[in-house]
Design a protein around this motif. Structure first.
Motif, short mmCIF file in Angstrom:
data_model
loop_
_atom_site.label_atom_id
_atom_site.label_comp_id
_atom_site.label_asym_id
_atom_site.label_seq_id
_atom_site.Cartn_x
_atom_site.Cartn_y
_atom_site.Cartn_z
N SER A 160 27.61 0.86 3.29
CA SER A 160 28.54 -0.27 3.38
C SER A 160 29.68 0.02 4.34
CB SER A 160 29.10 -0.61 2.00
OG SER A 160 28.07 -1.04 1.15
N GLN B 57 27.92 -6.85 0.61
CA GLN B 57 27.19 -6.35 -0.56
C GLN B 57 27.47 -7.20 -1.79
OE1 GLN B 57 27.43 -2.13 -1.16
NE2 GLN B 57 26.64 -2.25 -3.23
N ASP C 99 24.06 -6.49 3.74
CA ASP C 99 24.31 -5.28 2.96
C ASP C 99 23.66 -5.42 1.59
OD1 ASP C 99 25.22 -2.86 2.11
OD2 ASP C 99 27.35 -3.29 2.39
N GLU C 100 22.57 -4.71 1.38
CA GLU C 100 21.79 -4.78 0.14
C GLU C 100 21.51 -6.23 -0.26
OE1 GLU C 100 22.76 -2.17 -2.94
OE2 GLU C 100 23.37 -0.55 -1.64
MG LIG Z 1 27.09 -0.23 -0.41
#
Ligand SMILES: [Mg+2]
Ligand SMILES: Nc1ncnc2c1ncn2[C@@H]1O[C@H](COP(=O)(O)OP(=O)(O)O)[C@@H](O)[C@H]1O
Lengths: 267, 317
Positions: free
Chosen positions: B54, B94, B170-171
């Protein structure tokens, strides 16, 4: 969906985000939650009813202001100045703290071309828009009851904007120091005595000199004096001091707040 | 392939050190990484929690200034021209940062305003993007009524409002159920088809294998491997893995008996992994040693095994 462009964005050139967009966001939200604004307008009116009319029946005119000034006439401008202060402070402390911590609103805004400075200025703008609405409605109501002399009292509107600016900026600076929701009690600890002492309900002359000096440095005192001068058409040269005091306070607080926010929001 | 016009993201010696109160040296989250992302590719950053994924993404999104190193995106320097770069990026952070005070469509409209787009353009685009992310029916609902998968798709729709050239994710599917994940992957494929460059982080192997053309494996702030998924599997693992599970009381004895039966052996909390070129043969050898596993499974090596080989740890611990 049609093809996404692979080159430079076609058609509409992308301009950097501007502070005004923050106002647009707030207007969008207030389309759903406008009753909140009504509450903000009614609060000073309730105070006016309770203190101005209630206490006014007991005390008659307020001494030491030259012309004869009834108690409601004395209290109304102070309540308006306080409403302008509270509206602005609430916006940049309470509301903004929520957006900074729980909601992460700014985090997403700052992934766009918006800068921290635009966001901060935008929130201050919005506090001013709100302040202007509250002040205008209040002014209309008290004029109907004969407590303010139009058109001279129209100066109240720019005064409320200046007060809103100074306190929105102070709030912005304050919010950069807050560690948790508990800290809001500390803010109350400052705001409430200031509200009670800043010649809201009593003229300065009732205090001993030592207390007078303390009151005279309070930003709300200068705000009240400014609005009172506009309401009553008095004041002479004094409001100039209040204007400079509030403007300098606001600009300095804003400059420091933007620097501190930059560190918070772009870790 | 090194033609500079095709390199959209170029990171050299990129570092991120967070200042911490009372800690003068600070904490190094990203420890000098180099990588390049080319136009049109889907590039993955694979790593366990805390690897620095991140932090890397936030630096590329120009929301977090690098502590050191050079970072050029779309030909601009990330420090000097952050706003210009952000104007051409789409960012899916995220944690969903949807504006909860607004409706689904309002979220897209106001986000587009931050890019300085006109209301007229935004009305048309928001309708199109809600369709693209299968959210048209929810257009006028409060975001509080959305499921996790819908919120994620709204975040993606929002990231596309400026028709970005690069989308950072992000994810993107962490915490989603399988159905929601597959819908999301399918949308990401579509974006890739449309020529959008994707940069995503993940700790899911299947996600990385399916979506990414190329990826880097990050561990403790450093890049420990780089390549196409199949390339990495070929380079760092043998063809197959034999997975054995034992009754809790027998684990240690059985594990000791298996030593030497495979080229590599990894002990995980719940199972033993033996890397081998032929899983069935190794299983026979295991049985010959008198080892009695509760379950035995032969499978092809995956990115999970690459990660295990490189870091000695499982990705999802
Ligand atoms: Mg992360
Ligand atoms: N704002 C921050 N301040 C201090 N430390 C941070 C901050 N953000 C992340 N970290 C630390 O940096 C390390 C890497 O975090 P992160 O980049 O979020 O990793 P990942 O996304 O791979 O899980 C973690 O140990 C995390 O605690």
């Amino acid at each position: 969906m049609t093809a996404m462009p692979t080159g430079a964005p076609a058609g509409n050139p992308v301009r950097p985000g501007r502070a005004w967009t923050m106002v647009e966001r707030n207007l969008m939200i207030y389309r759903h939650t406008w009753p909140v604004l009504l509450a903000e307008i009614f609060e000073p009116m309730l105070y006016l009813l309770a203190f101005g009319v209630g206490v006014g029946l007991l005390v008659g005119d307020v001494p030491g202001l030259g012309a004869s000034v009834s108690y409601p006439q004395f209290v109304a401008p102070a309540l308006l100045a306080t409403a302008a202060m509270n509206g602005a402070m609430n916006e940049t402390t309470f509301n903004m703290y929520g957006k900074l911590t729980t909601d992460k609103t700014y985090e997403s805004i700052l992934t766009t071309p918006m800068s921290v400075r635009s966001v901060a200025l935008g929130e201050v703008f919005w506090a001013l828009v709100r302040g202007a609405i509250v002040a205008t409605v209040f002014l209309v109501v008290v004029s109907i009851f004969g407590l303010a002399e139009l058109p001279g009292a129209l100066l109240v509107i720019p005064s409320a904007l200046l007060i809103g600016f100074a306190f929105a900026a102070m709030g912005l600076l304050t919010v950069t120091f807050l560690r948790s929701w508990q800290d809001f009690q500390l803010i109350q600890l400052v705001m409430l005595p200031m509200f009670l002492f800043a010649t809201t309900f009593f003229p300065l002359s009732v205090y001993p000199r030592a207390v007078q000096v303390f009151v005279e440095v309070l930003p709300l005192y200068h705000s009240v004096e400014l609005v009172r001068a506009a309401f009553l058409g008095t004041g002479g040269g004094y409001p100039a001091i209040a204007v400079i005091y509030l403007a300098v306070l606001g600009v300095v607080a804003l400059a420091i707040a933007v620097r501190r926010l930059e560190d918070t929001l772009r870790p | 392939m090194t033609d500079s016009s095709t390199v959209l993201i170029d990171a050299q010696g990129l570092r991120k050190v967070y200042g911490r109160p009372g800690d003068k040296a600070g904490f190094t989250a990203v420890d000098g990484i180099d990588f390049q992302v080319r136009r049109g590719e889907a590039f993955g950053v694979l790593g366990a929690n805390g690897a620095g994924k991140s932090s890397t993404m936030r630096m590329i999104a120009c929301v977090s200034p690098p502590t050191a190193g050079s970072l050029r995106i779309l030909g601009y320097d990330s420090g000097a021209d952050g706003a210009k770069i952000r104007a051409r990026l789409g960012v899916v952070p995220q944690d969903d940062t949807i504006d909860t005070e607004l409706t689904v469509r309002e979220n897209l409209l106001i986000y587009g305003r931050y890019f300085g787009l006109s209301w007229k353009v935004l009305r048309e685009r928001s309708t199109r993007l809600l369709e693209f992310t299968r959210l048209s029916e929810k257009a006028d609902d409060a975001v509080a009524t959305l499921s996790g998968g819908m919120r994620r798709r709204l975040t993606i729709a929002r990231a596309l409002i400026n028709e970005p050239e690069i989308v950072l994710l992000d994810e993107p599917t962490t915490g989603l159920d399988p159905q929601a994940r597959h819908l999301l992957w399918e949308r990401l494929f579509q974006l890739k088809q449309d020529g959008v460059t994707l940069l995503l982080t993940t700790h899911y192997m299947d996600e990385a294998e399916q979506i990414c053309d190329r990826l880097v494996v990050m561990d403790a702030g450093k890049i420990v491997a780089e390549g196409a998924p199949a390339e990495l599997i070929a380079r760092y693992t043998l063809r197959e893995v034999l997975e054995l599970r034992f009754a809790p009381g027998e684990r240690q004895i059985m594990t000791d008996k298996c030593r030497g039966l495979a080229e590599r052996m990894e002990e995980l909390p719940d199972r033993l992994l033996l890397s081998t070129d032929n899983g069935e043969e190794t299983l026979s050898a295991v049985h010959r040693q008198g080892v009695q596993p509760l379950t035995a499974l032969v499978r092809r090596s995956s990115l999970e095994d690459v990660f295990l080989t490189l870091t000695g740890r499982s990705l999802l611990d």
